[in-house]
Scaffold this motif. Structure first.
Motif, PDB file in Angstrom:
ATOM      1  N   ALA A 375       0.887  -1.257   0.032  1.00 36.67           N
ATOM      2  CA  ALA A 375      -0.104  -0.003   0.060  1.00 36.67           C
ATOM      3  C   ALA A 375       0.648   1.305   0.012  1.00 36.67           C
ATOM      4  O   ALA A 375       0.730   2.342  -0.699  1.00 36.67           O
ATOM      5  CB  ALA A 375      -1.059   0.020   1.377  1.00 36.67           C
ATOM      6  N   LYS A 376       2.019   1.227   0.640  1.00 37.41           N
ATOM      7  CA  LYS A 376       2.798   2.259   0.847  1.00 37.41           C
ATOM      8  C   LYS A 376       4.115   2.484  -0.233  1.00 37.41           C
ATOM      9  O   LYS A 376       4.753   3.408  -0.298  1.00 37.41           O
ATOM     10  CB  LYS A 376       3.568   2.589   2.319  1.00 37.41           C
ATOM     11  N   ALA A 377       4.063   1.322  -0.736  1.00 37.97           N
ATOM     12  CA  ALA A 377       5.204   1.167  -1.935  1.00 37.97           C
ATOM     13  C   ALA A 377       4.557   0.552  -3.168  1.00 37.97           C
ATOM     14  O   ALA A 377       4.761  -0.705  -3.365  1.00 37.97           O
ATOM     15  CB  ALA A 377       6.290   0.298  -1.534  1.00 37.97           C
ATOM     16  N   PRO A 378       3.740   1.273  -3.938  1.00 32.66           N
ATOM     17  CA  PRO A 378       2.849   0.595  -5.018  1.00 32.66           C
ATOM     18  C   PRO A 378       3.855  -0.241  -5.952  1.00 32.66           C
ATOM     19  O   PRO A 378       3.233  -0.928  -6.672  1.00 32.66           O
ATOM     20  CB  PRO A 378       2.140   1.739  -5.496  1.00 32.66           C
ATOM     21  N   VAL A 420       8.065   3.412   8.447  1.00 31.75           N
ATOM     22  CA  VAL A 420       8.844   2.527   7.944  1.00 31.75           C
ATOM     23  C   VAL A 420       8.536   1.822   6.520  1.00 31.75           C
ATOM     24  O   VAL A 420       9.291   1.671   5.513  1.00 31.75           O
ATOM     25  CB  VAL A 420       9.414   1.355   8.964  1.00 31.75           C
ATOM     26  N   ALA A 421       7.100   1.576   6.463  1.00 38.10           N
ATOM     27  CA  ALA A 421       6.543   1.117   5.389  1.00 38.10           C
ATOM     28  C   ALA A 421       6.842   2.511   4.171  1.00 38.10           C
ATOM     29  O   ALA A 421       7.211   1.987   2.942  1.00 38.10           O
ATOM     30  CB  ALA A 421       5.069   0.825   5.098  1.00 38.10           C
ATOM     31  N   LYS A 422       6.524   3.597   4.414  1.00 39.81           N
ATOM     32  CA  LYS A 422       6.936   4.430   3.607  1.00 39.81           C
ATOM     33  C   LYS A 422       8.379   4.588   3.200  1.00 39.81           C
ATOM     34  O   LYS A 422       8.692   5.152   2.016  1.00 39.81           O
ATOM     35  CB  LYS A 422       6.555   5.854   4.027  1.00 39.81           C
ATOM     36  N   ASP A 428      11.904   3.214  -4.405  1.00 37.80           N
ATOM     37  CA  ASP A 428      11.662   2.918  -5.835  1.00 37.80           C
ATOM     38  C   ASP A 428      12.631   3.107  -6.736  1.00 37.80           C
ATOM     39  O   ASP A 428      13.336   4.295  -6.804  1.00 37.80           O
ATOM     40  CB  ASP A 428      10.333   3.799  -6.194  1.00 37.80           C
ATOM     41  N   PRO A 429      13.124   2.007  -7.571  1.00 38.60           N
ATOM     42  CA  PRO A 429      14.439   2.075  -8.304  1.00 38.60           C
ATOM     43  C   PRO A 429      14.195   3.135  -9.249  1.00 38.60           C
ATOM     44  O   PRO A 429      15.388   3.698  -9.760  1.00 38.60           O
ATOM     45  CB  PRO A 429      14.227   0.897  -8.941  1.00 38.60           C
TER      46      PRO A 429
END
Length: 558
Positions: A375-378, A420-422, A428-429
């Motif tokens: 959810a925090k790293a789509p 920490v999830a954010k 994001d590469p």
């Protein structure tokens, strides 16, 4: 995975032949920090290295104390980066709490949480202050540090936390491919060799900084950092590289640590190559088993003088046990284990989410952690927790980042899990360290939707339309419970037009736009100026998972 293994072997051989042949005069012409001419080392969380130029590739490193992450002499005016890693009493992981950098022929930068101190001439952006004392303007973005020749580029950010640990730091390093070396965690094969001791000529931190870091780290109640003054006489917790022995399964098990030069433990360590552990075997396992369970090999065995752990005679040869590495008839032994190259992997991720709870005291499961991370790293929506072999490097990267995020989320207090999830989302590469960590602005959100909708092709988009879609989704809930909806009139989905902005969305289940309609509308607003956009939208949105992916990208910004 064969392709990845061959690549890492080639990469390691290449690193050994580089460093003294670097051309440092062309870096200033390269604006993109993620340009393919730069090697990357990305360090974040409880430290995860999701990219490096080491033969180890991607790995976790939970060392305690001062470790060198990079050392490059060819460019940057002599560049070194050290990190002071600490452990909390409630963790089995480490975290980077302090960063020391030297470049530009002696200029230094010291980062403590969000505070940045400098000495000498060095370019630091993203902080405000004067006289070499600054605070990060936006901790998630961090500060960007640039060498005079523009060849060494470092981003150091901070993740603010609640509790007695206020923040941790992350590091992103960019260096020319022909300049990197096999020195440091980012390039070396044997992690335990990268421990840095105060008193060495190239120690980056000042004596006052070192004393402050040692005291603050010890106060957290975790493992006492090697080389720091002992908080109580004669008691030390571990040697550099001895982290692999943890966690101990029995209460009295421990690492045996040298108390003075030339003592028996130091002899058994063989110039730091081995660790000595007092192991309770209960006549059911051997020292070989004990070491093997820690990805190590048994080198030797020494019995105790008496019942006290880590007790030896004054001469090792006189107390050599009749036992050997394979003996199983002893209750306890001192096992000598060779330090593995990956000497601080941390706890097994398969069990990291066991027995976790949320803020209300309810069970917090592995599935909950995966859901929060995605959810925090789509960009992780195609990542898998337990994939049996990744197909390419991009797939390997997102799987690693997902696993690292899950580990961080489950290891943290419930109040800090979103933060920490954010932080995982900031890995994001496709994001350059020069870009803001805020992915919820029109430019970045539009590009992220473009990548999702076109599977990597370039596309143009309407920034205003993108932000309105986000605002509408955040105000209400678009088809939140997709299982309640029925598929209808699929042949019409390609003909939908964007709703009039003056029409309020009624998003009850009975009036909710069909999930495919929603996906189509977003797709058309993003790909409005793209050739073949309508056809791509129809192809992409005509499946259930596409709705969830587009929705999650937008919803993660609410």
């Amino acid at each position: 995975m064969a392709h990845r293994t061959l690549f890492m072997i080639w990469q390691a051989l290449a690193v050994l032949t580089r460093g003294d042949k670097a051309s440092c005069s062309e870096c200033a012409a390269i604006d993109d920090w993620n340009d393919e001419q730069f090697e990357q080392c990305n360090v974040w969380g409880d430290p995860h290295i999701s990219d490096s130029w080491s033969v180890n590739g991607r790995f976790d490193f939970n060392g305690v104390g001062v470790y060198r992450y990079a050392h490059i002499d060819a460019c940057g005016g002599g560049f070194k980066l050290d990190a002071f890693q600490c452990q909390h009493s409630d963790w089995k992981h480490s975290a980077i709490l302090y960063v020391g950098i030297e470049l530009n022929n002696g200029a230094k930068v010291f980062v403590n949480s969000t505070h940045v101190s400098t000495s000498g001439s060095v370019s630091v952006t993203g902080a405000q202050g004067s006289d070499g004392e600054m605070e990060m303007t936006n901790p998630r973005d961090g500060v960007n540090i640039l060498s005079d020749d523009s060849c060494i580029r470092i981003n150091v950010n901070a993740v603010n936390l609640r509790g007695d640990l206020h923040a941790t730091n992350g590091i992103k390093i960019r260096a020319p491919q022909d300049a990197v070396t096999d020195k440091g965690i980012c390039g070396g094969a044997k992690q335990w060799e990268e421990h840095v001791v105060r008193g060495q000529p190239d120690f980056v931190f000042s004596i006052d900084q070192w004393r402050y870091m040692c005291g603050a780290c010890s106060a957290l109640g975790g493992l006492h950092p090697p080389n720091c003054p002992s908080p109580y006489f004669g008691q030390f917790d571990l040697t550099p590289g001895g982290e692999f022995l943890r966690p101990f399964e029995k209460t009295d098990e421990r690492e045996c640590v040298s108390l003075h030069d030339g003592d028996i433990v130091q002899q058994l360590e063989d110039n730091g190559k081995n660790s000595v552990a007092y192991a309770i075997l209960e006549k059911s396992m051997s020292c070989r088993d004990f070491c093997h369970n820690r990805s190590s090999q048994c080198v030797d065995v020494v019995d105790n003088v008496d019942f006290a752990p880590c007790s030896f005679s004054t001469n090792v040869s006189k107390k050599k046990a009749k036992a050997d590495c394979d003996s199983t008839e002893y209750y306890d032994l001192n096992c000598i284990c060779a330090k593995p190259d990956l000497s601080a992997p941390g706890p097994d991720k398969r069990f990291i989410c066991d027995d976790r709870v949320d803020a209300a005291g309810n069970a917090f499961t592995l599935e909950d952690a995966i859901q929060l991370c995605k959810a925090k790293a789509p960009f992780l929506h195609n990542a898998q927790w337990d994939r049996k072999g990744c197909k390419n490097d991009g797939e390997c990267r997102i799987d690693f980042i997902l696993g690292a995020c899950v580990s961080d989320v489950c290891n943290e207090d419930p109040i800090n899990r979103v933060a920490v999830a954010k932080n995982a989302g900031d890995q994001d590469p496709s994001r350059s360290p020069k870009e803001s960590a805020d992915r919820c602005v029109a430019d970045r959100l539009g590009r992220e939707l473009c990548r999702e909708l076109t599977k990597g092709e370039n596309c143009s988009f309407d920034p205003e339309a993108v932000m309105q879609e986000k605002a509408e989704l955040c105000e209400d809930t678009v088809c939140e419970d997709a299982s309640l909806l029925q598929r209808s009139e699929g042949e019409e989905v390609g003909l939908l037009q964007r709703r009039n902005v003056d029409v309020k969305m009624n998003l009850t289940t009975s009036h909710c736009s069909h999930r495919v309609h929603f996906c189509q509308r977003v797709c058309h607003s993003v790909l409005a100026t793209t050739d073949g956009g309508k056809r791509k939208c129809m192809q992409y949105c005509d499946n259930d998972s596409s709705f969830a992916h587009v929705r999650d990208i937008l919803k993660s910004c609410c």
